[in-house]
Design an enzyme around this catalytic site. Structure first.
Site, mmCIF file in Angstrom:
data_model
loop_
_atom_site.group_PDB
_atom_site.id
_atom_site.type_symbol
_atom_site.label_atom_id
_atom_site.label_comp_id
_atom_site.label_asym_id
_atom_site.label_seq_id
_atom_site.Cartn_x
_atom_site.Cartn_y
_atom_site.Cartn_z
ATOM 1 N N LYS A 211 0.842 -1.214 0.000
ATOM 2 C CA LYS A 211 0.000 0.000 0.000
ATOM 3 C C LYS A 211 0.869 1.252 0.000
ATOM 4 O O LYS A 211 0.658 2.171 -0.790
ATOM 5 C CB LYS A 211 -0.888 0.003 1.237
ATOM 6 N N ASN A 212 1.891 1.264 0.886
ATOM 7 C CA ASN A 212 2.659 2.489 1.085
ATOM 8 C C ASN A 212 3.713 2.742 0.018
ATOM 9 O O ASN A 212 4.419 3.739 0.074
ATOM 10 C CB ASN A 212 3.271 2.515 2.485
ATOM 11 N N CYS B 12 -4.905 12.569 12.999
ATOM 12 C CA CYS B 12 -5.614 11.296 12.871
ATOM 13 C C CYS B 12 -5.499 10.601 14.223
ATOM 14 O O CYS B 12 -4.896 11.120 15.161
ATOM 15 C CB CYS B 12 -5.024 10.453 11.741
ATOM 16 N N ARG C 240 0.491 14.437 13.352
ATOM 17 C CA ARG C 240 0.977 14.169 11.991
ATOM 18 C C ARG C 240 1.038 15.442 11.140
ATOM 19 O O ARG C 240 0.400 15.573 10.101
ATOM 20 C CB ARG C 240 0.135 13.097 11.338
ATOM 21 N N ASP D 140 4.569 0.291 12.283
ATOM 22 C CA ASP D 140 3.368 -0.347 11.718
ATOM 23 C C ASP D 140 3.232 -1.814 12.112
ATOM 24 O O ASP D 140 2.242 -2.448 11.770
ATOM 25 C CB ASP D 140 3.380 -0.241 10.191
ATOM 26 N N ARG E 26 -8.674 -0.511 4.715
ATOM 27 C CA ARG E 26 -7.803 0.506 4.126
ATOM 28 C C ARG E 26 -6.452 -0.087 3.741
ATOM 29 O O ARG E 26 -5.807 0.382 2.804
ATOM 30 C CB ARG E 26 -7.562 1.640 5.125
HETATM 31 C C1 EPZ Z 1 4.166 6.808 6.579
HETATM 32 O O1 EPZ Z 1 3.375 7.823 7.139
HETATM 33 C C2 EPZ Z 1 3.246 5.610 6.405
HETATM 34 N N1 EPZ Z 1 2.161 5.967 5.503
HETATM 35 C C3 EPZ Z 1 2.690 5.183 7.768
HETATM 36 O O2 EPZ Z 1 1.913 4.016 7.574
HETATM 37 C C4 EPZ Z 1 3.860 4.838 8.686
HETATM 38 O O3 EPZ Z 1 3.357 4.513 9.960
HETATM 39 C C5 EPZ Z 1 4.809 6.040 8.785
HETATM 40 O O4 EPZ Z 1 5.235 6.440 7.463
HETATM 41 C C6 EPZ Z 1 6.043 5.731 9.606
HETATM 42 O O5 EPZ Z 1 6.720 4.656 9.044
HETATM 43 C C7 EPZ Z 1 2.401 6.005 4.171
HETATM 44 O O6 EPZ Z 1 3.513 5.775 3.709
HETATM 45 C C8 EPZ Z 1 1.240 6.348 3.296
HETATM 46 P P1 EPZ Z 1 6.125 10.124 8.751
HETATM 47 P P2 EPZ Z 1 3.943 9.338 7.196
HETATM 48 O O7 EPZ Z 1 6.027 11.402 8.006
HETATM 49 O O8 EPZ Z 1 4.865 9.589 6.075
HETATM 50 C C9 EPZ Z 1 6.298 13.385 12.191
HETATM 51 C C10 EPZ Z 1 0.043 2.666 7.755
HETATM 52 O O9 EPZ Z 1 -0.360 2.063 8.731
HETATM 53 N N2 EPZ Z 1 6.271 14.378 11.104
HETATM 54 O O10 EPZ Z 1 7.281 9.213 8.480
HETATM 55 O O11 EPZ Z 1 2.784 10.238 7.400
HETATM 56 C C11 EPZ Z 1 5.016 12.583 12.294
HETATM 57 O O12 EPZ Z 1 4.070 13.269 13.079
HETATM 58 C C12 EPZ Z 1 0.502 4.091 7.885
HETATM 59 O O13 EPZ Z 1 0.163 2.177 6.603
HETATM 60 C C13 EPZ Z 1 6.393 15.730 11.407
HETATM 61 O O14 EPZ Z 1 6.506 16.108 12.568
HETATM 62 O O15 EPZ Z 1 4.796 9.299 8.540
HETATM 63 C C14 EPZ Z 1 5.488 11.296 12.944
HETATM 64 O O16 EPZ Z 1 5.562 11.492 14.344
HETATM 65 C C15 EPZ Z 1 0.213 4.625 9.270
HETATM 66 N N3 EPZ Z 1 6.382 16.642 10.396
HETATM 67 C C16 EPZ Z 1 6.906 11.112 12.392
HETATM 68 O O17 EPZ Z 1 7.295 12.414 11.897
HETATM 69 C C17 EPZ Z 1 6.263 16.259 9.076
HETATM 70 O O18 EPZ Z 1 6.266 17.143 8.184
HETATM 71 C C18 EPZ Z 1 7.013 10.115 11.236
HETATM 72 O O19 EPZ Z 1 5.997 10.453 10.313
HETATM 73 C C19 EPZ Z 1 6.147 14.879 8.783
HETATM 74 C C20 EPZ Z 1 6.169 13.965 9.812
#
Ligand code: EPZ
Length: 418
Positions: A22-23, A117, A122, A305, A397
């Site tokens: 998916k990702n 969420c 996020r 995850d 999802r």
């Molecule tokens: C991706 O989300 C995945 N989703 C998530 O999978 C996964 O849990 C996550 O990466 C971590 O591996 C997709 O790829 C579509 P991040 P993403 O930006 O990119 C903070 C699932 O179950 N952050 O790596 O949104 C954020 O709040 C989903 O399939 C900021 O502060 O995650 C988090 O604490 C859930 N500012 C951390 O970084 C930003 O601009 C990591 O988030 C971006 C992120």
């Protein structure tokens, strides 16, 4: 809202095929915006999030066709609408991934802020910071990101923290920028690598993917290509954890062990016997699992995850486990639901202490987010009696036909339409 009804206590045995990731599929579909050519994406999983992404792209004017093998063919030649509306973005945060491609290809984008969420705030500040550094003018009003850029300029960007979609958004933007972009403190997830390989097939010049430093030499145009999405490492880990928790022996086809070494190490530590080949993984459980500690962190460390799934496994393991969630600030909502099934879990901040209970007993529980739901399904597969998991739209999802696949492995599980 549908529920899953599970009669637990049956060891999983049999063979299933792992679906496309998916990702990886979600950012790769957005890469279709970057070219007037046609992008063929194969091995796309049939998931609610993919349907949402295709709906978003279609309403922007992307031509989308499905082939008989569930491959998706995209053409952005007639793309006219550069807006990602709140109604769609609020249902799927990954919609933010259209921002970089729209800005790079058309010089403008209006994308709704995703909002928080269940698992955390996020924010998308890193996405915005990077695009501004590349010369975009970005304002936020009425809940939308308004971005404009004549032509993005290559830039050296150091992320404040590791962000998967932040890395992906900026990698796609940089592919068409003027000059060289260096992304440091970049995400190393396999899904980032898969996207980079698709972009390179389209004519991008990206190196360093899979490391913390990614180098992108901007080009004037990208062409069409054909790309097969990598297997889903989290679906793989989820089924392996389910087999380890319930006992039994499963064979996963179209699975790549190199994508989830940290998870496989933990399963072996829990007592499972695991062997693998280039595109398959076999797990044989040997009695009840042993408790395993885990601390989530960006790839290649133990993935956030997989945290809920391992909490379910630890709930029925021999011993006491300590699990620490370092990526998201609120990713323990499954704890209260597991406790309803008889799990013994205490939470201290971002750390949970799980005492392997004598056993779990079935109850009605509620899914709160995608991976929490997977953890509850695993617990239901082990619990004595019947477990009902409500709000399984969360599961839909991210897992393709999960009840069909689990039934194929011998589980007694059915979907109840409420
Ligand atoms: C991706 O989300 C995945 N989703 C998530 O999978 C996964 O849990 C996550 O990466 C971590 O591996 C997709 O790829 C579509 P991040 P993403 O930006 O990119 C903070 C699932 O179950 N952050 O790596 O949104 C954020 O709040 C989903 O399939 C900021 O502060 O995650 C988090 O604490 C859930 N500012 C951390 O970084 C930003 O601009 C990591 O988030 C971006 C992120």
């Amino acid at each position: 809202m549908d529920s899953l009804v599970i009669d637990g206590g049956i060891p999983l045995n049999g063979e299933i095929r792992v679906s496309g990731a998916k990702n990886a599929a979600l950012p790769i579909l957005c890469a279709g915006i970057l070219t007037a050519g046609s992008l063929q994406v194969r091995n796309v999983p049939h998931l609610r999030d993919v349907t949402t992404m295709l709906t978003l792209l279609t309403q922007m004017g992307m031509e989308v066709s499905l082939d008989e093998h569930l491959g998706v063919c995209l053409s952005a030649a007639a793309l006219h609408n550069r807006v990602a509306p709140y109604e769609l973005v609020k249902t799927m945060r990954a919609s933010i991934l259209v921002l970089g491609p729209l800005l790079a290809r058309f010089g403008e984008a209006r994308v709704s802020l995703p909002g928080g969420c269940a698992i955390g705030l996020r924010p998308v500040d890193q996405h915005i910071k990077g695009l501004e550094a590349m010369g975009a003018t970005i304002s936020i009003d009425s809940g939308y990101i308004h971005a404009r850029a004549e032509r993005l300029r290559g830039q050296h960007i150091v992320f404040d923290l590791v962000t998967v979609t932040g890395t992906e958004n900026l990698m796609m933007a940089a592919a068409l920028a003027d000059g060289l972009t260096l992304l440091d403190n970049a995400a190393r997830e396999p899904e980032v690598v898969d996207l980079a390989e698709c972009l390179n097939a389209m004519g991008a010049r990206i190196t360093g993917q899979g490391t913390g430093s990614i180098r992108i030499e901007g080009v004037a145009n990208l062409g069409g290509a054909s790309h097969r999405v990598m297997p889903d490492r989290i679906e793989t880990g989820t089924f392996l954890a389910a087999a380890a928790a319930t006992g039994g022996e499963i064979l996963l086809k179209d699975a790549r062990v190199d994508l989830l070494e940290a998870v496989v190490d933990k399963l072996r530590e829990a007592g499972a016997f695991i062997e693998s080949g280039p595109d398959w993984i076999r797990l044989r459980a040997q009695g009840r699992p042993r408790s395993v500690n885990a601390r989530t962190a960006p790839y290649p460390a133990f993935p956030t995850d997989m945290q809920a799934q391992f909490m379910a496994l630890n709930s029925v393991a021999l011993g006491t486990a300590v699990m620490t969630e370092t990526v998201f600030e609120n990713r323990f909502m499954h704890v209260q639901e597991l406790i309803r099934l008889g799990a013994e879990i205490e939470v201290e901040g971002n750390t949970a202490i799980i005492r392997g209970a004598g056993g779990l007993s079935g109850a009605t529980v509620m899914a709160t987010d995608l991976r929490a739901s997977a953890g509850l399904v695993i617990a239901g597969l082990v619990a004595a009696g019947t477990t009902v998991v409500d709000r399984v739209y969360h599961l839909d999802r991210g897992y393709e036909c999960i009840e069909e696949k689990l039934s194929k492995l011998g589980a007694r599980i059915r979907r109840q339409r409420n």
